[in-house]
Each structure stands twice: as C-alpha cells, then as structure tokens.
Design a protein around this motif. Structure first.
Motif, PDB file in Angstrom:
ATOM      1  N   PRO A 163      42.297 -30.669  29.272  1.00 40.76           N
ATOM      2  CA  PRO A 163      42.634 -31.774  30.183  1.00 40.76           C
ATOM      3  C   PRO A 163      43.678 -32.717  29.584  1.00 40.76           C
ATOM      4  O   PRO A 163      43.621 -33.062  28.399  1.00 40.76           O
ATOM      5  CB  PRO A 163      41.291 -32.487  30.369  1.00 40.76           C
ATOM      6  N   ARG A 164      44.607 -33.151  30.409  1.00 42.93           N
ATOM      7  CA  ARG A 164      45.653 -34.060  29.960  1.00 42.93           C
ATOM      8  C   ARG A 164      45.090 -35.425  29.558  1.00 42.93           C
ATOM      9  O   ARG A 164      45.686 -36.139  28.758  1.00 42.93           O
ATOM     10  CB  ARG A 164      46.675 -34.243  31.093  1.00 42.93           C
ATOM     11  N   GLU A 165      43.925 -35.773  30.107  1.00 41.40           N
ATOM     12  CA  GLU A 165      43.344 -37.067  29.782  1.00 41.40           C
ATOM     13  C   GLU A 165      43.029 -37.190  28.293  1.00 41.40           C
ATOM     14  O   GLU A 165      43.136 -38.284  27.701  1.00 41.40           O
ATOM     15  CB  GLU A 165      42.064 -37.291  30.594  1.00 41.40           C
ATOM     16  N   MET A 166      42.640 -36.083  27.666  1.00 41.08           N
ATOM     17  CA  MET A 166      42.338 -36.115  26.235  1.00 41.08           C
ATOM     18  C   MET A 166      43.601 -36.386  25.431  1.00 41.08           C
ATOM     19  O   MET A 166      43.578 -37.154  24.461  1.00 41.08           O
ATOM     20  CB  MET A 166      41.704 -34.783  25.810  1.00 41.08           C
ATOM     21  N   ARG A 167      44.689 -35.790  25.835  1.00 44.00           N
ATOM     22  CA  ARG A 167      45.975 -36.030  25.166  1.00 44.00           C
ATOM     23  C   ARG A 167      46.395 -37.487  25.318  1.00 44.00           C
ATOM     24  O   ARG A 167      46.807 -38.131  24.333  1.00 44.00           O
ATOM     25  CB  ARG A 167      47.030 -35.104  25.753  1.00 44.00           C
ATOM     26  N   GLU A 168      46.277 -38.005  26.514  1.00 42.41           N
ATOM     27  CA  GLU A 168      46.694 -39.384  26.755  1.00 42.41           C
ATOM     28  C   GLU A 168      45.829 -40.369  25.974  1.00 42.41           C
ATOM     29  O   GLU A 168      46.326 -41.396  25.492  1.00 42.41           O
ATOM     30  CB  GLU A 168      46.627 -39.673  28.251  1.00 42.41           C
ATOM     31  N   ALA A 169      44.546 -40.069  25.817  1.00 37.44           N
ATOM     32  CA  ALA A 169      43.666 -40.963  25.059  1.00 37.44           C
ATOM     33  C   ALA A 169      44.076 -41.024  23.592  1.00 37.44           C
ATOM     34  O   ALA A 169      44.078 -42.103  22.978  1.00 37.44           O
ATOM     35  CB  ALA A 169      42.222 -40.483  25.185  1.00 37.44           C
ATOM     36  N   VAL A 170      44.431 -39.877  23.008  1.00 31.49           N
ATOM     37  CA  VAL A 170      44.868 -39.857  21.606  1.00 31.49           C
ATOM     38  C   VAL A 170      46.184 -40.609  21.448  1.00 31.49           C
ATOM     39  O   VAL A 170      46.381 -41.362  20.478  1.00 31.49           O
ATOM     40  CB  VAL A 170      44.999 -38.407  21.113  1.00 31.49           C
TER      41      VAL A 170
END
Length: 275
Positions: A163-170
């Motif tokens: 999920p892209r959300e995990m990338r954005e959180a990092v």
C-alpha cells in the motif's frame, strides 16, 4: 474396496515407480563410484552395491584442483547472487515506486529481454570482455552473469502490491528512499528474497558455457568446467568420472534438500512471471 481407494493406491504406485526411475541414475552413479575400475568392466558387476572402494574419490581429490574449483564456484556464485539481488531490488523499487520519464519504456525493455536467449549474447559479451581485458579474470566470469531480469520483474510485482500509505507514512517521518527499501519493503518480501537467492545461486553454480568460454587456466575454473579437464586427464575411468560428478553436484543437492520449499517457490514464481 471402493473405487476411490483403488485410484489412490494406483496413483501412489505410479508415483513410487516414477520416483524409482528418477533416482536410479543417481544410485547407479554412486555404485559405480564405489567400485574399482576392474570390477566395473567385469561381467560380475551387477545392479546391487557390492563394494565400498573409495579409491576413485581419493584419486580425484588428490590429483585434481577440485578444492580450488569448489572455492571458485562458491566465490563467484555468492558474488553473483548478492549483486543480482541488490541491483535487481533497487531497480525494481525505482520502477515501482518512483516516477521519472521513461519509466514504462524501461520496464518494457526489461520484460522484452526475456525474448533474447542468453547464448545469442555470448559472442558480443566475449568481444566486450576481451576489449576490456577481462578474459580469464573474475570480472569476465561474473559481469555477464549479472543479467537476470526475472529478479527485477518479481520484485516489482511485490513492491506494487504494498500500500502507498505505508510509503507516505515513512516519508512523513523523515525517511528516505533507502530507508523505505531496506527497512520497509525488503522485510515485507524477505521470503521472496530468500527464494530468489537460492535459485540464483544454483543457476550461477551450474553455469558451464560462459565460464568455459572466458576462462583459460585451470586455477580460474569453476566446478562444471573443471569436470571436463579431469575427464580429459584421466581418460575413460568410470569410477573417477562418477565420483567427480557426485562431488560436483553434492553442494547443489544438499542445498536443494535443505531449502526444497524455497527452491520450489522460486521456480513457481519464475514460471508465473514468464507465463
């Protein structure tokens, strides 16, 4: 007895017969390597193992550079596997997560490389290695074997599924691209990395044709190439030939028995990508 049970028994019998047919050449190689040359060519030689003569193994180990070839194969296979996985992972990450001009065209070029058989590249690769002065060198052995596009394709497929959300959180926490790759994406795909590492190592270990072309001295030979030299030196000596073949195949057989599940997984992944 029900029809279903009869079918199960018949299927089990077929599987056992197929397994015996598959394992018989290995059994025959073992029995041949444990006999004397006189026993092998005599009329008394049968199918059953009736002699334990380790002279062929002692002869091969003492009168050849087999230990050196082992080290060469291990060293080159480990280096090839490490570089292929590292660069394949980074390339797949860039194609999957970064946005830059020509990204799709680059990925299509990687996928299209499946249509080019590796033997078709050998002449051009040899000319290039010769121009660079890499004939009979570790660079010449290793560099052309780093072309493994399936690693890029497999990694990209799994990176796309995160999920892209995990990338954005990092990224919001101040993490960079290398942090994302090695601390987030790699741990999530560790099983795939292990499977690809095993299959890449086995392919590099078994590679014969390219090391045969690029290597000109016995000290630089790998196991598959060294076998041919021992056979030429000893002539037709069946016990020695079988002993050498079993010693050369032993690391791959042991690795397969230990990591059988991962090897099967890697083969299925590769077949699925190619399909």
């Amino acid at each position: 007895m029900t029809a279903r049970r009869i079918r199960n028994i018949a299927f089990a019998g077929i599987v056992v017969i197929a397994a015996l047919i598959w394992i018989f050449p290995l059994y025959w190689a073992l029995t041949t390597s444990l006999r004397s040359e006189a026993r092998i060519v005599s009329d008394a030689a049968g199918v059953l193992l009736d002699e334990f003569n380790f002279a062929a193994y002692a002869e091969v180990l003492s009168n050849s550079k087999l230990p050196r070839w082992y080290l060469n194969s291990i060293g080159t296979s480990v280096i090839i596997t490490t570089i292929v996985l590292l660069f394949g992972m980074m390339c797949a990450y860039a194609l999957s997560q970064l946005r830059f001009p020509g990204r799709k065209a680059l990925y299509l070029a990687v996928v299209a490389s499946y249509m080019v058989p590796l033997p078709a590249l050998y002449v051009a690769q040899f000319v290039l290695m010769n121009d660079l002065g890499f004939v009979n060198s570790w660079q010449g052995v290793i560099l052309p074997q780093l072309i493994v596009p399936v690693v890029v394709v497999v990694y990209k497929q799994f990176f796309d599924a995160i999920p892209r959300e995990m990338r954005e959180a990092v990224l919001l926490d101040g993490g960079g691209e290398f942090t994302l790759l090695f601390k987030l994406y790699l741990p999530l795909n560790w099983g795939i990395t292990t499977a690809l590492a095993i299959i890449t190592f086995i392919i590099a270990w078994n590679n014969f044709f390219w090391p045969f072309l690029i290597v000109t001295s016995e000290e630089m030979m790998t196991i598959p190439v060294g076998i041919t030299q021992v056979n030429d030196t000893f002539g037709v000596a069946y016990a020695r030939m079988m002993a050498l073949a079993l010693l050369a195949a032993a690391p791959v057989i042991i690795a397969y028995l230990i990591f059988q599940k991962k090897v099967t997984e890697a083969v299925m992944i590769s077949s699925g990508v190619k399909g």
